[in-house]
Write an enzyme that holds these catalytic residues in place. Sequence first.
Site, mmCIF file in Angstrom:
data_model
loop_
_atom_site.group_PDB
_atom_site.id
_atom_site.type_symbol
_atom_site.label_atom_id
_atom_site.label_comp_id
_atom_site.label_asym_id
_atom_site.label_seq_id
_atom_site.Cartn_x
_atom_site.Cartn_y
_atom_site.Cartn_z
ATOM 1 N N TYR A 168 33.343 32.469 -24.560
ATOM 2 C CA TYR A 168 32.134 33.234 -24.898
ATOM 3 C C TYR A 168 31.293 32.472 -25.919
ATOM 4 O O TYR A 168 30.190 32.045 -25.651
ATOM 5 C CB TYR A 168 32.510 34.576 -25.518
ATOM 6 C CG TYR A 168 32.970 35.644 -24.554
ATOM 7 C CD1 TYR A 168 33.245 35.367 -23.221
ATOM 8 C CD2 TYR A 168 33.136 36.949 -24.998
ATOM 9 C CE1 TYR A 168 33.677 36.362 -22.360
ATOM 10 C CE2 TYR A 168 33.567 37.955 -24.140
ATOM 11 C CZ TYR A 168 33.838 37.650 -22.827
ATOM 12 O OH TYR A 168 34.266 38.630 -21.998
ATOM 13 N N GLU A 198 29.955 42.685 -39.996
ATOM 14 C CA GLU A 198 28.523 42.977 -40.133
ATOM 15 C C GLU A 198 27.945 43.475 -38.807
ATOM 16 O O GLU A 198 27.164 44.433 -38.774
ATOM 17 C CB GLU A 198 27.776 41.725 -40.614
ATOM 18 C CG GLU A 198 28.112 41.305 -42.045
ATOM 19 C CD GLU A 198 29.475 40.624 -42.198
ATOM 20 O OE1 GLU A 198 30.047 40.191 -41.167
ATOM 21 O OE2 GLU A 198 29.991 40.552 -43.321
ATOM 22 N N GLU A 227 38.787 43.846 -26.535
ATOM 23 C CA GLU A 227 39.266 42.903 -27.535
ATOM 24 C C GLU A 227 39.348 43.583 -28.891
ATOM 25 O O GLU A 227 40.304 43.436 -29.633
ATOM 26 C CB GLU A 227 38.336 41.692 -27.601
ATOM 27 C CG GLU A 227 38.887 40.575 -28.475
ATOM 28 C CD GLU A 227 37.936 39.391 -28.573
ATOM 29 O OE1 GLU A 227 36.859 39.430 -27.949
ATOM 30 O OE2 GLU A 227 38.272 38.430 -29.294
#
Lengths: 374, 374, 392, 392
Positions: free
Chosen positions: D132, D376, D248
């Site tokens: 990714y 974040e 995930e």
Amino acid sequence: MSFVLNEDEQMLRDSARAFLNESAPVTALRTLRDEKSPTGFSSELWSSFAEMGWSGVLVSEDHGGVDMGYAAAGLVLEEMGRTLASSPFLSTSVLAATAFNLAGTDAQKSKWLPKIAAGETVIAIALDERARHNPDHIETRAKKDGNGFVLSGKKRFVNEGAGADLLIVVARMDDDQLGFFMVDPKADGVSREDRRTVDSHVPADFSFDDVKLDGDAFLSGADDSDAAYRRLLDAGRACQAAESLGVAEQAFDDTIAYISEREQFGVPISSFQGLQHRAAHLLGELELARSLVRRALTTLDTQPSQAPLWCVAAKAKATQVSRLAAAEGIQMHGGVGMTDEYDIGLYYKRAQAAGEFLGDDAFNAGEVARMSGY
Amino acid sequence: MSFVLNEDEQMLRDSARAFLNESAPVTALRTLRDEKSPTGFSSELWSSFAEMGWSGVLVSEDHGGVDMGYAAAGLVLEEMGRTLASSPFLSTSVLAATAFNLAGTDAQKSKWLPKIAAGETVIAIALDERARHNPDHIETRAKKDGNGFVLSGKKRFVNEGAGADLLIVVARMDDDQLGFFMVDPKADGVSREDRRTVDSHVPADFSFDDVKLDGDAFLSGADDSDAAYRRLLDAGRACQAAESLGVAEQAFDDTIAYISEREQFGVPISSFQGLQHRAAHLLGELELARSLVRRALTTLDTQPSQAPLWCVAAKAKATQVSRLAAAEGIQMHGGVGMTDEYDIGLYYKRAQAAGEFLGDDAFNAGEVARMSGY
Amino acid sequence: MSLDNFRKETKDWLEANCPQSMRKPIQSEADICWGGRNWTFASEDQKIWLERMAERGWTVPTWPKEYGGGGLSKDEAFVLKEEMKAINARSPLDSFGIWMLGPALLKYGTHEQKLEFLPPIARGEIRWCQGYSEPGAGSDLVSLRTKGVLDGDHYTVNGQKVWTSYADKSDWIFALVRTEPDAPKYNGISFLLIDMDQPGVSTKPIKLISGKSPFCETFFDDAKAKVKDRVGDAGQGWEIAKYLLSHERAGIVSEAAFGGLNPVSAAHQSGEVDADGKMSDPILRGDVARLTIDGLAFDATMRRVKEEADHGEGVGARASLLKYMGTELNKRRNELNMSALGYDGLLWEGEKESDGEVARSWLRSRANSIEGGTSEINLNIVAKRVLNLPGA
Amino acid sequence: MSLDNFRKETKDWLEANCPQSMRKPIQSEADICWGGRNWTFASEDQKIWLERMAERGWTVPTWPKEYGGGGLSKDEAFVLKEEMKAINARSPLDSFGIWMLGPALLKYGTHEQKLEFLPPIARGEIRWCQGYSEPGAGSDLVSLRTKGVLDGDHYTVNGQKVWTSYADKSDWIFALVRTEPDAPKYNGISFLLIDMDQPGVSTKPIKLISGKSPFCETFFDDAKAKVKDRVGDAGQGWEIAKYLLSHERAGIVSEAAFGGLNPVSAAHQSGEVDADGKMSDPILRGDVARLTIDGLAFDATMRRVKEEADHGEGVGARASLLKYMGTELNKRRNELNMSALGYDGLLWEGEKESDGEVARSWLRSRANSIEGGTSEINLNIVAKRVLNLPGA
């Protein structure tokens, strides 16, 4: 035990929310405050708790209650926290009912539990003697005297003390065990000093100066009255935590609503990442507190022997999160958060007071360590 | 005492920064690590510390030093922290020199202080015996034996232990007072086990098995050797705090540089308010640590009796802030912060190890409370 | 005159002139002298003390003598402060005129304005309040809407201010007013001095969570402000306000960090200590120890910054950092005070006059990180002007 | 078959088939079975255990039987898990194929793709890695630059991936590739399956601060990917990736919150406890108590969310909140482990094989809040999708 509310619980929560929003919104607390209510709660509201069937939430059906357990009591308290409803529910329907359930004789139960369920009495539990909650520090003495007892000592900040019809006093007996004693607050030798607190409640200090008690003032139905005392504290902690959770939830909701509306520099202040991250973090803290409170309450109902650790953990977390949510709420409100006009300051005050009762986060974290053996 | 650097101090700081950037940049630490340096420091660099005049920073001019005091030593350590320079400066030039200054006889001072100033020796101080710093827990014994002593006990994680020419061992004497004893690490009965640590230093564990010492192995010049031990710890704390401060400062600078460069969603990530607020908060924490470190060092120089509180406070704060700055640094670096290629991970490791020596933030906060009488 | 001589003379003068009752620490709000047209002195001594100090210009020791000040050097003023502290002498006069308007006029005012406005401040004859914030424009002063329309020798002012401290007790207000509607946002604001004794100005106190009402809403309804009472140029108001805000920040911080109850004393008050004085709750004790460390650190930082400023390094945007750190620290201290007091801290109203004082101070402390620039605004300023990070 | 019967049969089968050496907790990395073309079994028992489990489809118990799975219901799979746990049976096979690609193929793949790719995953014959992230595109997947150009029946792929776990040991990679350069950013990405056994694919391990290299950079240099090996439509890659990321996140959290050293055990290991087992440092003890509370709370929250999901309330964006809270908690736990161990925690290399393990785990934990969406990013998602706050 289940984290998910069952149908009865959902109905209870929904009706509590609807009723309290209608009958005990935050303005009701403001009225009690501004009119300097001598008791800090409304008798009328207390009567209606009985009509709603809540007063007997821990009272068996035999005694006129609905016997729904602590999880249900917690739901009512959570909704009370949301509207800052002031009511002797915790002291009477939770703590006093628990004391009778755990330590009352059949006769005592038959006499008092129906009154509790009917909302016909206000009972206050006199526990603490120091400035900070300290369950081991009990110096009030109930000395055996013929068939009865003589009670001496002082109790501090007894919740609903100003409006109580009956006190249940925790005192040390001749064998140093702790026991529960019923005391008429108007009896000879009892003196009371009301304490008007920051959250507009009216607890009271009591002095007992050689107060003579009948033999049946003692709740003598417990095999182990020390253990009953501990169980009472645990139940109180979980239920007080539920109220604090409600305080936190509504403080948070009010704050999110405010920052979504309030504009600065031409945009809603809720669009600033600094506030967004803090709001998201707060939501996480709320989720943690919510899980612990629910877990503590359901464990009290289903596996009481496992409950103590969950109860102190829930009390610690709910105290910390409710204070944080209200403090962050004031900050995010900015200047108006400091004004009496907005509710957020009232939540901050209640979070402080509710947090103190039965131990704050520091005290209860110490208990977690102790119970965990470190 | 002054918070503002005087001219000499400014010159010292500037030359330390320039020299260390040139001769001991972070790549030097990587080389020591990758080549598995047996001592964890470079002898060559240590010699050049003498050439720069730093080794004798606490040695009187009579003994060949420059006698600039702890504030000056702290400036060198702060710059060492910035480049993660590994050198026996703290153990030899600060701790050993302090031990001789406080407790050495004239003869001992005349023999050893010039060697320290000349960078001709590496001396390690053997203090701790437990996993966490605990200055009261000293079980190593120096029993009087004729004119000399017999030393028995174990010391753990002695900094620069792998490369030391001489050990100064803190041991309990027959009267239970603590004293400093010089021990040749190669003497009979001394065994050493090197400990390669996460920050690529090489402290060592030592066992002393009835090691025979001459009478003049004991630093017998102190009126109150317990007090000398306490003073040594204070000085060590302030100076170790200075190194941690440097670690924090450079970790912060690296991070600000990285986030100013790194782009995401088409803008530098330093433009996100979430990171900006955390960076600004970190700067505030750094300012606090900086002030405490400077205050502790100058107080050691000018009003040593007032120093203990400032030294433990500085150690606590520098430990906490250096760990926070490096941890936030890794997070703000994102994925690359986890790679060995970037330096920020090395700062995180050093912050942990430096923080542990002479007590972490929890230990030293306890000392602050104790010294403040609560 | 040497500083030593000055010290001696000052000591003697204070000894001779400071009434005994003015040598006791401030007990409550009522002991503070604010002055103004409608001021009622709490005691004859308070009046005498103000008059004697004002006569020497020592209510504003460093202001020039011609404007009612003492004309003292910085060092001399420091000596005066030390000698007053040595005998616990109270401040003869506190006022927003001294702290805020004075410095602004000294920097931006004309000679005539200084002559007209400064001496009455120094003598405590006119009490001033500050009119910056508006509903909907707190940290974001640029969006303020109070309008001043030029009309001959005066502006006609309409609008509403909020958070005007003690406006209901003040005589004049210094206010930010949008006078140049066509100018870019930051350049359209002027700094006007407005006499509040006129029909067009009214005030309404705001009740706070602490139960007190030190702030007001202030309404301008065709109020008049003379053009000659504008400080600086038309449109220069934002610059002057920023200058003043940094003064305000420094003031809030020094109030925040020093003085007041601390958690260790609180624990002694509530009896939550062991026989040897150790706080009974070990976890609370740890929290307090960390507060002590940060308190020492903040104290040392204030001294360091002051020393650095004396060496010409300037404080600048670092004032925002100090304000942020100091006010967060003060909030923590107040929270821990409450925890150390336990139930006692909850007391709000009772028989003793001091009942509720700790809780009120705790509630009051929440405003520290809102007034004079919120923590968020100060963090923005630090990020941008100290760390040079880019605008979002 | 009733659940009780299933439990009994499962118990008997496990008893008969699980080798004794596979009934001990994982001691180190080397005990995990990842499978793949180049896999070397750590022991004969490891091989036997995998074969026997794979034969029943129990390496992937809930996958359909025709794709190599066990065809078990959720409840049956839970029973299997419980019974394996009861005898400490090790997982026979761990792989990104099972955790990530499998769920994606089951949801988005064609029947042919499922038949081709799922059984080799279930049998541990093909080891997969995930492609990714790219240099410069971590949290911001949309800006990824690896390009695939359509050329008949295949794409020609060029570019670079980073943070590909164990790419150097994997056989195939599932990768996000920009195949539609003219489409809007989010719509130009496809999800391609690429055989790594070809000249156009190379890998380079990345050394981490923990001293390990579980991740690689992976380079595509005119690599070929068959069009029939594209999962979903061209341009649907972003949607599939988001689906997988939530898988995930859940995985990272459950790893983060449970198992591993805790500070109380650490204190016992290092001897930093009193005679009665109380941690010696009272302030550290307080920090640990607060961790315990949050650990209990997080544990309870995971159970609550699971129960709520079973009642159909769905997890959705709350997965981001759990991921954030869980990983922050795990970092705190590791920090406190280090503190409780004191100097012992600093050990990095030594004579014992376990030396350095705690420090490596502590360093490893820092990645929790970066991988699978940074804290974040997760806070942004919570703010926007749970709290419905507006975009900045």
